[in-house]
Design a protein around this motif. Structure first.
Motif, PDB file in Angstrom:
ATOM      1  N   GLU A 135      32.357-144.505  49.724  1.00 43.53           N
ATOM      2  CA  GLU A 135      32.264-144.462  51.404  1.00 43.53           C
ATOM      3  C   GLU A 135      31.019-143.664  51.478  1.00 43.53           C
ATOM      4  O   GLU A 135      30.820-142.653  51.011  1.00 43.53           O
ATOM      5  N   ASP A 136      31.342-144.351  53.180  1.00 40.54           N
ATOM      6  CA  ASP A 136      29.759-142.783  53.580  1.00 40.54           C
ATOM      7  C   ASP A 136      30.509-141.316  53.887  1.00 40.54           C
ATOM      8  O   ASP A 136      32.086-141.060  53.903  1.00 40.54           O
ATOM      9  N   ASN A 137      29.388-140.976  53.193  1.00 38.02           N
ATOM     10  CA  ASN A 137      30.108-139.560  52.930  1.00 38.02           C
ATOM     11  C   ASN A 137      30.556-138.388  51.619  1.00 38.02           C
ATOM     12  O   ASN A 137      30.238-138.173  51.490  1.00 38.02           O
ATOM     13  N   GLY A 138      30.023-140.241  50.696  1.00 40.58           N
ATOM     14  CA  GLY A 138      30.248-139.850  49.332  1.00 40.58           C
ATOM     15  C   GLY A 138      29.807-138.777  48.057  1.00 40.58           C
ATOM     16  O   GLY A 138      28.294-138.748  49.001  1.00 40.58           O
ATOM     17  N   LYS A 139      30.147-138.995  47.461  1.00 41.07           N
ATOM     18  CA  LYS A 139      28.692-138.243  45.895  1.00 41.07           C
ATOM     19  C   LYS A 139      29.065-138.685  45.124  1.00 41.07           C
ATOM     20  O   LYS A 139      29.683-138.913  44.602  1.00 41.07           O
ATOM     21  N   THR A 228      31.930-129.737  40.620  1.00 37.75           N
ATOM     22  CA  THR A 228      32.789-130.313  41.550  1.00 37.75           C
ATOM     23  C   THR A 228      32.247-129.129  43.047  1.00 37.75           C
ATOM     24  O   THR A 228      32.989-130.045  44.324  1.00 37.75           O
ATOM     25  N   PHE A 229      31.531-128.212  43.042  1.00 45.83           N
ATOM     26  CA  PHE A 229      30.660-127.784  44.363  1.00 45.83           C
ATOM     27  C   PHE A 229      30.078-128.936  45.139  1.00 45.83           C
ATOM     28  O   PHE A 229      30.031-128.954  46.209  1.00 45.83           O
ATOM     29  N   LEU A 230      29.787-130.045  44.255  1.00 44.06           N
ATOM     30  CA  LEU A 230      28.886-130.900  44.140  1.00 44.06           C
ATOM     31  C   LEU A 230      29.096-132.183  44.997  1.00 44.06           C
ATOM     32  O   LEU A 230      28.621-132.404  46.380  1.00 44.06           O
ATOM     33  N   ALA A 231      30.317-132.582  44.724  1.00 44.22           N
ATOM     34  CA  ALA A 231      31.300-133.047  45.012  1.00 44.22           C
ATOM     35  C   ALA A 231      31.737-132.747  46.561  1.00 44.22           C
ATOM     36  O   ALA A 231      32.354-133.145  47.248  1.00 44.22           O
ATOM     37  N   THR A 232      32.313-131.373  46.928  1.00 42.77           N
ATOM     38  CA  THR A 232      32.907-130.950  47.853  1.00 42.77           C
ATOM     39  C   THR A 232      31.530-130.029  48.790  1.00 42.77           C
ATOM     40  O   THR A 232      30.746-131.186  49.867  1.00 42.77           O
TER      41      THR A 232
END
Length: 251
Positions: A135-139, A228-232
């Motif tokens: 989705e948009d703003n995904g990682k 986890t940090f990079l994903a958030t």
């Protein structure tokens, strides 16, 4: 942008059954994410089932899927399965890889092809399909190796096949950035897992343990919080490869 959470997000974890991938799957599930646990072969089937069971037993949602990601169609089917089950994908993490420690002059063509299929080709098309699917703003996050910052022999095909993924990461981050998608890579040092010990002798293990500035091998527990940090909240880091290795090597 405010604090980003994983609650109700859908996370695809390639190689998500055991070791680092398994811990990423379980820890992200604790944050409320729905996890798609990919595994490569029947050897990892029980690990994948156990990871899914752990997640479900703790109130989370997860399912597992087996496929060979060196086949592009299988990469497409992995993301399709995630979308069919959960309606979309928000985060894609690729931990899959294969190591070979062998002298340059002894490496066969078959070994070269296999190493580049697993470590480079699969990574490329995983990022490609993630770019189409998240989705948009995904990682999108790929696990590489800190050997990319090392001056050493014997890992020509392993480090060599991982090296292109640094540029795949940069290129994808530029191309997907307009949709708010961040693309990054984490390059751990030698990790204290069976993946590491399979090709290292006692002397090599002792060296790797002594080589990091902070002492010892990288633990999977050291890497999961970075992913986890990079994903958030770390989404603003994009196009980068982070060498997370306790001072084992740098660039």
């Amino acid at each position: 942008m405010g604090k980003i959470e994983l609650n109700n997000k859908v996370v695809v974890v390639a190689g998500g059954a055991k070791n680092l991938g398994g811990l990423i799957s379980r820890e992200m599930a604790k944050e409320g994410a729905k996890i798609v646990v990919h595994y490569h072969s029947n050897k990892s089937k029980s690990d994948a089932e156990n990871t899914v069971k752990d997640i479900v037993d703790n109130g989370g949602e997860a399912f597992s899927i087996q496929s060979d990601l060196t086949k592009v169609e299988n990469v497409k089917q992995l993301f399709k399965a995630a979308k069919d089950k959960y309606g979309g994908v928000d985060v894609a993490v690729n931990t899959a890889g294969m190591v070979l420690k062998k002298p340059f002059v002894d490496t066969t063509e078959s070994e070269y092809d296999t190493m580049f299929d697993v470590n480079s080709k699969a990574a490329y098309f995983f990022i490609q399909e993630a770019g189409k699917s998240v989705e948009d703003n995904g990682k999108i996050i790929t696990i590489l190796t800190s050997l990319l910052g090392a001056y050493t022999g014997l890992y020509s095909t392993y480090a060599g096949a991982k090296a292109p993924v640094e540029h795949f990461t940069r290129a994808a981050s530029k191309e997907f950035g307009g949709r708010g998608i961040s693309v990054s890579a984490v390059a751990p040092g030698p990790m204290d897992t069976p993946f590491f010990y399979g090709q290292e002798g006692e002397d090599a293990v002792a060296y790797h343990k002594s080589a990091s500035a902070l002492g010892g091998l990288t633990q999977i527990e050291d890497i999961v919080p970075i992913v986890t940090f990079l994903a958030t909240d770390g989404w603003w880091i994009t196009g980068q490869t982070i060498l997370a290795n306790g001072g084992y090597t740098t660039k």
